[in-house]
Design a protein around this motif. Structure first.
Motif, short mmCIF file in Angstrom:
data_model
loop_
_atom_site.label_atom_id
_atom_site.label_comp_id
_atom_site.label_asym_id
_atom_site.label_seq_id
_atom_site.Cartn_x
_atom_site.Cartn_y
_atom_site.Cartn_z
N TRP A 147 4.80 15.22 44.28
CA TRP A 147 5.84 16.22 44.11
C TRP A 147 7.22 15.69 44.49
CZ3 TRP A 147 4.03 21.74 45.97
CH2 TRP A 147 3.13 22.25 45.04
N SER A 148 7.44 14.41 44.42
CA SER A 148 8.73 13.87 44.81
C SER A 148 9.86 14.44 43.95
CB SER A 148 8.72 12.34 44.70
OG SER A 148 7.77 11.78 45.58
N LEU A 149 9.62 14.52 42.64
CA LEU A 149 10.64 15.09 41.76
C LEU A 149 10.83 16.57 42.02
CD1 LEU A 149 12.59 14.43 39.49
CD2 LEU A 149 10.78 14.90 37.84
N MET A 150 9.76 17.26 42.39
CA MET A 150 9.88 18.67 42.74
C MET A 150 10.72 18.83 44.00
SD MET A 150 9.12 21.73 41.75
CE MET A 150 7.65 21.68 40.72
N GLY A 151 10.55 17.91 44.95
CA GLY A 151 11.39 17.94 46.14
C GLY A 151 12.85 17.76 45.79
N ALA B 6 13.84 28.47 41.28
CA ALA B 6 13.80 27.19 40.57
C ALA B 6 12.38 26.86 40.12
CB ALA B 6 14.33 26.07 41.47
N VAL B 7 11.41 27.06 41.00
CA VAL B 7 10.02 26.79 40.66
C VAL B 7 9.55 27.70 39.52
CG1 VAL B 7 7.66 26.83 41.51
CG2 VAL B 7 9.49 25.97 42.97
N GLY C 45 8.41 26.59 35.66
CA GLY C 45 7.15 26.99 35.07
C GLY C 45 7.34 27.70 33.74
N VAL C 46 8.36 28.56 33.64
CA VAL C 46 8.61 29.28 32.39
C VAL C 46 8.99 28.32 31.28
CG1 VAL C 46 10.17 30.90 31.26
CG2 VAL C 46 9.24 31.45 33.50
N VAL C 47 9.91 27.40 31.57
CA VAL C 47 10.34 26.45 30.55
C VAL C 47 9.19 25.55 30.12
CG1 VAL C 47 11.88 24.49 30.09
CG2 VAL C 47 12.73 26.47 31.35
N ARG C 48 8.38 25.12 31.08
CA ARG C 48 7.26 24.22 30.78
C ARG C 48 6.18 24.92 29.97
NH1 ARG C 48 4.19 23.26 35.97
NH2 ARG C 48 3.68 25.42 35.44
N ASP C 49 5.87 26.18 30.32
CA ASP C 49 4.74 26.87 29.71
C ASP C 49 5.07 27.58 28.41
OD1 ASP C 49 3.27 26.04 31.89
OD2 ASP C 49 3.56 27.92 33.00
N THR C 50 6.34 27.83 28.14
CA THR C 50 6.70 28.59 26.95
C THR C 50 7.47 27.77 25.92
OG1 THR C 50 8.76 29.39 27.99
CG2 THR C 50 6.77 30.74 28.27
N SER C 51 7.51 26.47 26.09
CA SER C 51 8.21 25.62 25.13
C SER C 51 7.51 24.27 25.04
CB SER C 51 9.68 25.43 25.54
OG SER C 51 9.76 24.61 26.69
N ARG C 52 8.02 23.41 24.18
CA ARG C 52 7.47 22.07 24.03
C ARG C 52 8.00 21.10 25.07
NH1 ARG C 52 8.34 20.12 18.03
NH2 ARG C 52 7.00 18.46 18.83
N VAL C 53 8.92 21.57 25.90
CA VAL C 53 9.54 20.71 26.91
C VAL C 53 8.52 20.38 28.00
CG1 VAL C 53 11.37 20.55 28.64
CG2 VAL C 53 11.81 21.67 26.44
N LYS C 54 8.40 19.11 28.35
CA LYS C 54 7.46 18.68 29.38
C LYS C 54 8.02 18.98 30.77
CE LYS C 54 5.29 15.09 26.57
NZ LYS C 54 4.93 13.65 26.47
N GLU C 55 7.11 18.86 31.78
CA GLU C 55 7.47 19.29 33.12
C GLU C 55 8.64 18.49 33.69
OE1 GLU C 55 5.14 20.65 37.11
OE2 GLU C 55 4.54 18.74 36.24
N ALA D 135 11.11 17.04 32.18
CA ALA D 135 12.36 17.48 31.55
C ALA D 135 12.75 18.88 32.03
CB ALA D 135 12.22 17.47 30.03
N ALA D 136 11.75 19.76 32.19
CA ALA D 136 12.03 21.11 32.69
C ALA D 136 12.62 21.06 34.09
CB ALA D 136 10.74 21.94 32.68
N ILE D 137 12.07 20.21 34.93
CA ILE D 137 12.60 20.06 36.29
C ILE D 137 14.05 19.60 36.23
CG2 ILE D 137 12.44 18.68 38.40
CD1 ILE D 137 9.41 18.74 38.07
N GLY D 138 14.32 18.59 35.40
CA GLY D 138 15.69 18.08 35.30
C GLY D 138 16.67 19.13 34.80
N ILE D 139 16.26 19.92 33.82
CA ILE D 139 17.15 20.95 33.27
C ILE D 139 17.45 22.02 34.31
CG2 ILE D 139 17.28 22.82 31.58
CD1 ILE D 139 15.56 21.02 29.73
N VAL D 140 16.41 22.51 34.98
CA VAL D 140 16.59 23.62 35.92
C VAL D 140 17.39 23.20 37.13
CG1 VAL D 140 15.38 25.17 37.51
CG2 VAL D 140 14.53 24.86 35.17
#
Length: 299
Positions: A46-50, A82-83, A87-97, A99-104
Protein backbone atom coordinates in the motif's frame (compact mmCIF):
# COMPACT_ATOMS: atom_id res chain seq x y z
CA UNK A 1 38.63 13.65 28.64
CA UNK A 2 38.71 16.94 26.77
CA UNK A 3 37.49 15.27 23.60
CA UNK A 4 34.62 13.63 25.47
CA UNK A 5 33.64 16.94 27.05
CA UNK A 6 33.67 18.59 23.65
CA UNK A 7 31.45 15.91 22.15
CA UNK A 8 29.07 16.13 25.10
CA UNK A 9 28.94 19.89 24.65
CA UNK A 10 27.99 19.51 21.00
CA UNK A 11 25.24 17.05 21.89
CA UNK A 12 23.80 19.31 24.60
CA UNK A 13 24.11 22.59 22.72
CA UNK A 14 20.86 22.32 20.68
CA UNK A 15 18.95 21.20 23.77
CA UNK A 16 19.55 24.60 25.39
CA UNK A 17 16.73 25.95 23.24
CA UNK A 18 13.14 25.03 24.02
CA UNK A 19 12.12 25.05 20.36
CA UNK A 20 14.82 22.47 19.57
CA UNK A 21 13.66 20.20 22.39
CA UNK A 22 10.06 20.40 21.14
CA UNK A 23 11.23 19.78 17.57
CA UNK A 24 13.26 16.74 18.62
CA UNK A 25 10.45 15.19 20.66
CA UNK A 26 7.82 15.82 17.99
CA UNK A 27 9.98 14.44 15.20
CA UNK A 28 10.91 11.28 17.09
CA UNK A 29 7.26 10.61 17.98
CA UNK A 30 6.09 11.20 14.39
CA UNK A 31 8.91 9.07 12.98
CA UNK A 32 8.19 6.14 15.32
CA UNK A 33 4.44 6.15 14.59
CA UNK A 34 5.01 6.43 10.84
CA UNK A 35 7.56 3.61 11.03
CA UNK A 36 5.14 1.30 12.81
CA UNK A 37 2.49 1.89 10.17
CA UNK A 38 5.03 1.57 7.35
CA UNK A 39 5.61 -2.08 8.25
CA UNK A 40 2.04 -2.95 7.24
CA UNK A 41 1.99 -0.60 4.25
CA UNK A 42 5.13 -2.18 2.81
CA UNK A 43 3.93 -5.70 3.54
CA UNK A 44 0.49 -5.22 1.97
CA UNK A 45 1.84 -3.19 -0.93
CA UNK A 46 0.00 0.00 0.00
CA UNK A 47 2.91 2.39 -0.48
CA UNK A 48 1.09 4.26 -3.24
CA UNK A 49 -2.04 4.35 -1.09
CA UNK A 50 0.04 5.93 1.66
CA UNK A 51 1.16 8.56 -0.81
CA UNK A 52 -2.43 9.19 -1.86
CA UNK A 53 -3.90 9.52 1.63
CA UNK A 54 -1.03 11.66 2.96
CA UNK A 55 -1.58 14.17 0.14
CA UNK A 56 -5.36 13.94 0.10
CA UNK A 57 -5.70 15.07 3.73
CA UNK A 58 -4.44 18.56 2.84
CA UNK A 59 -7.85 20.12 1.96
CA UNK A 60 -9.34 18.50 5.05
CA UNK A 61 -6.71 20.08 7.27
CA UNK A 62 -7.26 23.50 5.70
CA UNK A 63 -11.07 23.27 5.98
CA UNK A 64 -10.71 22.18 9.61
CA UNK A 65 -8.57 25.27 10.22
CA UNK A 66 -11.22 27.48 8.57
CA UNK A 67 -14.08 26.22 10.75
CA UNK A 68 -11.95 25.94 13.87
CA UNK A 69 -12.18 22.16 14.14
CA UNK A 70 -9.30 19.83 15.10
CA UNK A 71 -6.99 19.01 12.19
CA UNK A 72 -7.45 15.29 12.81
CA UNK A 73 -11.17 15.42 12.00
CA UNK A 74 -10.63 17.09 8.64
CA UNK A 75 -7.79 14.73 7.79
CA UNK A 76 -9.81 11.63 8.64
CA UNK A 77 -12.80 12.80 6.60
CA UNK A 78 -10.73 13.51 3.51
CA UNK A 79 -8.62 10.41 4.00
CA UNK A 80 -11.72 8.21 3.83
CA UNK A 81 -13.12 10.39 1.03
CA UNK A 82 -9.98 9.78 -1.01
CA UNK A 83 -10.23 6.01 -0.52
CA UNK A 84 -13.93 6.04 -1.47
CA UNK A 85 -13.30 8.10 -4.60
CA UNK A 86 -10.45 5.81 -5.66
CA UNK A 87 -12.78 2.82 -5.30
CA UNK A 88 -15.55 4.52 -7.30
CA UNK A 89 -13.25 5.48 -10.17
CA UNK A 90 -11.64 2.02 -10.21
CA UNK A 91 -14.88 0.03 -10.02
CA UNK A 92 -17.06 2.09 -12.36
CA UNK A 93 -14.65 2.81 -15.21
CA UNK A 94 -11.87 1.25 -17.25
CA UNK A 95 -9.29 3.21 -15.27
CA UNK A 96 -6.94 0.95 -13.29
CA UNK A 97 -6.24 1.38 -9.59
CA UNK A 98 -2.84 3.07 -9.91
CA UNK A 99 -4.26 5.65 -12.32
CA UNK A 100 -7.30 6.17 -10.07
CA UNK A 101 -5.02 6.79 -7.10
CA UNK A 102 -2.99 9.31 -9.09
CA UNK A 103 -6.08 11.17 -10.29
CA UNK A 104 -7.76 11.39 -6.89
CA UNK A 105 -4.79 12.33 -4.73
CA UNK A 106 -3.42 14.95 -7.13
CA UNK A 107 -6.86 16.53 -7.51
CA UNK A 108 -7.45 16.68 -3.76
CA UNK A 109 -3.92 17.93 -3.17
CA UNK A 110 -4.50 20.68 -5.74
CA UNK A 111 -7.75 21.56 -3.98
CA UNK A 112 -5.79 21.94 -0.74
CA UNK A 113 -3.30 24.26 -2.42
CA UNK A 114 -6.15 26.40 -3.77
CA UNK A 115 -7.79 26.57 -0.34
CA UNK A 116 -4.51 27.64 1.24
CA UNK A 117 -4.08 30.39 -1.33
CA UNK A 118 -7.53 31.89 -0.69
CA UNK A 119 -7.79 31.35 3.07
CA UNK A 120 -7.09 34.45 5.18
CA UNK A 121 -4.88 33.35 8.03
CA UNK A 122 -2.83 34.87 10.79
CA UNK A 123 -0.33 32.06 10.32
CA UNK A 124 1.40 30.73 7.24
CA UNK A 125 -0.50 27.61 6.20
CA UNK A 126 2.41 26.73 3.93
CA UNK A 127 3.91 24.83 6.87
CA UNK A 128 1.28 22.16 6.25
CA UNK A 129 2.94 21.46 2.89
CA UNK A 130 6.60 21.74 3.84
CA UNK A 131 6.51 21.27 7.61
CA UNK A 132 7.62 23.66 10.31
CA UNK A 133 9.06 21.53 13.07
CA UNK A 134 11.04 24.42 14.56
CA UNK A 135 7.80 26.39 14.98
CA UNK A 136 5.98 23.75 17.00
CA UNK A 137 4.44 25.20 20.13
CA UNK A 138 3.49 23.47 23.34
CA UNK A 139 -0.10 22.99 22.17
CA UNK A 140 1.06 21.51 18.88
CA UNK A 141 3.40 19.16 20.72
CA UNK A 142 0.58 17.96 22.97
CA UNK A 143 -1.58 17.29 19.91
CA UNK A 144 1.23 15.32 18.26
CA UNK A 145 1.82 13.28 21.41
CA UNK A 146 -1.88 12.48 21.88
CA UNK A 147 -2.58 11.59 18.24
CA UNK A 148 0.66 9.65 18.02
CA UNK A 149 -0.19 7.68 21.14
CA UNK A 150 -3.67 6.88 19.79
CA UNK A 151 -2.33 5.74 16.41
CA UNK A 152 0.43 3.62 17.99
CA UNK A 153 -1.98 2.08 20.52
CA UNK A 154 -4.46 1.08 17.80
CA UNK A 155 -1.69 -0.52 15.72
CA UNK A 156 -0.18 -2.41 18.65
CA UNK A 157 -3.50 -3.60 20.10
CA UNK A 158 -4.73 -4.90 16.73
CA UNK A 159 -1.32 -5.98 15.42
CA UNK A 160 -2.22 -9.70 15.28
CA UNK A 161 -5.40 -9.11 13.28
CA UNK A 162 -3.71 -6.57 11.00
CA UNK A 163 -0.78 -8.90 10.40
CA UNK A 164 -3.09 -11.78 9.49
CA UNK A 165 -4.98 -9.43 7.18
CA UNK A 166 -1.70 -8.43 5.54
CA UNK A 167 -0.46 -12.00 5.04
CA UNK A 168 -3.69 -13.85 4.27
CA UNK A 169 -6.98 -11.89 4.15
CA UNK A 170 -8.83 -15.03 3.03
CA UNK A 171 -7.82 -16.87 6.21
CA UNK A 172 -8.66 -13.79 8.26
CA UNK A 173 -12.17 -13.83 6.82
CA UNK A 174 -12.46 -17.59 7.45
CA UNK A 175 -11.83 -17.19 11.18
CA UNK A 176 -14.40 -14.42 11.54
CA UNK A 177 -12.38 -11.27 10.93
CA UNK A 178 -13.56 -8.66 8.45
CA UNK A 179 -10.84 -7.77 5.92
CA UNK A 180 -12.88 -4.76 4.81
CA UNK A 181 -13.10 -3.47 8.39
CA UNK A 182 -9.41 -4.09 9.04
CA UNK A 183 -8.52 -2.30 5.82
CA UNK A 184 -10.69 0.65 6.82
CA UNK A 185 -9.04 0.67 10.25
CA UNK A 186 -5.59 0.75 8.68
CA UNK A 187 -6.61 3.59 6.37
CA UNK A 188 -8.03 5.51 9.31
CA UNK A 189 -4.77 5.14 11.20
CA UNK A 190 -2.97 6.21 8.03
CA UNK A 191 -4.94 9.46 7.91
CA UNK A 192 -4.32 10.05 11.62
CA UNK A 193 -0.61 9.35 11.23
CA UNK A 194 -0.40 11.80 8.35
CA UNK A 195 -1.69 14.51 10.68
CA UNK A 196 0.92 13.58 13.28
CA UNK A 197 3.70 14.05 10.74
CA UNK A 198 2.32 17.19 9.08
CA UNK A 199 4.05 19.59 11.46
CA UNK A 200 7.39 17.86 11.19
CA UNK A 201 8.00 17.18 7.50
CA UNK A 202 4.83 18.45 5.83
CA UNK A 203 2.44 16.73 3.45
CA UNK A 204 4.99 16.29 0.67
CA UNK A 205 7.54 14.29 2.69
CA UNK A 206 5.11 12.37 4.90
CA UNK A 207 5.03 9.58 2.34
CA UNK A 208 8.79 9.05 2.78
CA UNK A 209 8.36 8.48 6.52
CA UNK A 210 5.50 6.08 5.76
CA UNK A 211 7.57 3.92 3.41
CA UNK A 212 11.32 4.11 4.02
CA UNK A 213 11.51 2.70 7.59
CA UNK A 214 9.35 -0.32 6.78
CA UNK A 215 11.22 -0.99 3.55
CA UNK A 216 14.55 -0.75 5.37
CA UNK A 217 13.45 -3.15 8.10
CA UNK A 218 12.08 -5.53 5.45
CA UNK A 219 15.61 -5.89 4.04
CA UNK A 220 17.02 -6.63 7.49
CA UNK A 221 14.64 -9.28 8.80
CA UNK A 222 12.15 -11.84 7.55
CA UNK A 223 10.14 -11.85 10.78
CA UNK A 224 7.35 -9.32 11.11
CA UNK A 225 7.56 -8.87 14.92
CA UNK A 226 11.21 -7.87 14.48
CA UNK A 227 10.19 -5.40 11.78
CA UNK A 228 7.98 -3.68 14.34
CA UNK A 229 11.11 -3.08 16.43
CA UNK A 230 13.69 -2.44 13.72
CA UNK A 231 11.65 0.08 11.71
CA UNK A 232 10.83 2.44 14.63
CA UNK A 233 14.43 2.18 15.88
CA UNK A 234 15.80 3.24 12.50
CA UNK A 235 13.21 6.01 12.23
CA UNK A 236 13.95 7.37 15.71
CA UNK A 237 17.71 7.35 15.08
CA UNK A 238 17.18 9.08 11.72
CA UNK A 239 14.99 11.70 13.41
CA UNK A 240 17.70 12.52 15.95
CA UNK A 241 20.44 12.59 13.30
CA UNK A 242 18.28 14.74 11.02
CA UNK A 243 17.39 17.31 13.66
CA UNK A 244 20.97 17.62 14.91
CA UNK A 245 22.31 17.84 11.36
CA UNK A 246 19.83 20.58 10.47
CA UNK A 247 20.92 22.56 13.54
CA UNK A 248 24.65 22.42 12.84
CA UNK A 249 24.39 22.64 9.03
CA UNK A 250 21.56 25.23 9.03
CA UNK A 251 19.37 23.19 6.68
CA UNK A 252 15.69 22.25 6.50
CA UNK A 253 14.91 19.88 9.44
CA UNK A 254 12.22 17.85 7.66
CA UNK A 255 14.40 17.34 4.64
CA UNK A 256 17.34 16.24 6.77
CA UNK A 257 15.22 13.70 8.66
CA UNK A 258 13.99 12.10 5.44
CA UNK A 259 17.50 12.28 3.96
CA UNK A 260 18.86 10.43 7.00
CA UNK A 261 16.24 7.72 6.48
CA UNK A 262 17.18 7.51 2.80
CA UNK A 263 20.87 7.12 3.67
CA UNK A 264 19.99 4.37 6.15
CA UNK A 265 18.00 2.55 3.47
CA UNK A 266 20.85 2.90 0.97
CA UNK A 267 23.32 1.44 3.47
CA UNK A 268 21.05 -1.51 4.24
CA UNK A 269 20.29 -2.00 0.54
CA UNK A 270 24.00 -2.32 -0.16
CA UNK A 271 25.37 -4.22 2.85
CA UNK A 272 22.45 -6.01 4.49
CA UNK A 273 23.74 -9.44 5.60
CA UNK A 274 20.99 -11.37 3.80
CA UNK A 275 19.65 -9.08 1.09
CA UNK A 276 22.40 -6.52 0.50
CA UNK A 277 23.37 -6.04 -3.14
CA UNK A 278 27.10 -5.79 -2.48
CA UNK A 279 27.05 -8.67 -0.01
CA UNK A 280 25.21 -10.84 -2.54
CA UNK A 281 27.75 -9.94 -5.24
CA UNK A 282 30.67 -10.80 -2.98
CA UNK A 283 28.99 -14.07 -1.98
CA UNK A 284 28.44 -15.05 -5.63
CA UNK A 285 32.04 -14.22 -6.50
CA UNK A 286 33.30 -16.24 -3.54
CA UNK A 287 31.21 -19.24 -4.61
CA UNK A 288 32.55 -19.05 -8.16
CA UNK A 289 36.07 -18.89 -6.78
CA UNK A 290 35.49 -21.96 -4.59
CA UNK A 291 33.81 -24.02 -7.29
CA UNK A 292 36.06 -26.23 -9.46
CA UNK A 293 36.97 -25.03 -12.93
CA UNK A 294 35.35 -26.83 -15.87
CA UNK A 295 38.73 -28.10 -17.11
CA UNK A 296 39.79 -29.40 -13.71
CA UNK A 297 40.14 -33.21 -13.61
CA UNK A 298 38.96 -34.79 -10.39
CA UNK A 299 41.52 -37.13 -8.76
Amino acid sequence: MTGFDGLLGLLLEPLQFDFMVRALVATVVAAVVCALLSCWLVLIGWSLMGDAVSHAVLPGVVLAYIVGAPFAIGALVFGFLAVALIGVVRDTSRVKEDAAIGIVFTTLFALGLVLISVTPSQTDLGHIIFGNVLGIGTGDLVQILVLGAVAAAVLLVTRRDLTLFAFDPTHAHAIGLSPRLLGALLLGVLALTAVVALQTVGVILVVAMLIIPGATAYLLTDRFPRMLVVAPSIAAASAVVGIYSSYFLDTAPGGMVVLAQGVAFAAVFLVSPRHGVLVAAVRRRWRRHRSPRPDTVAP
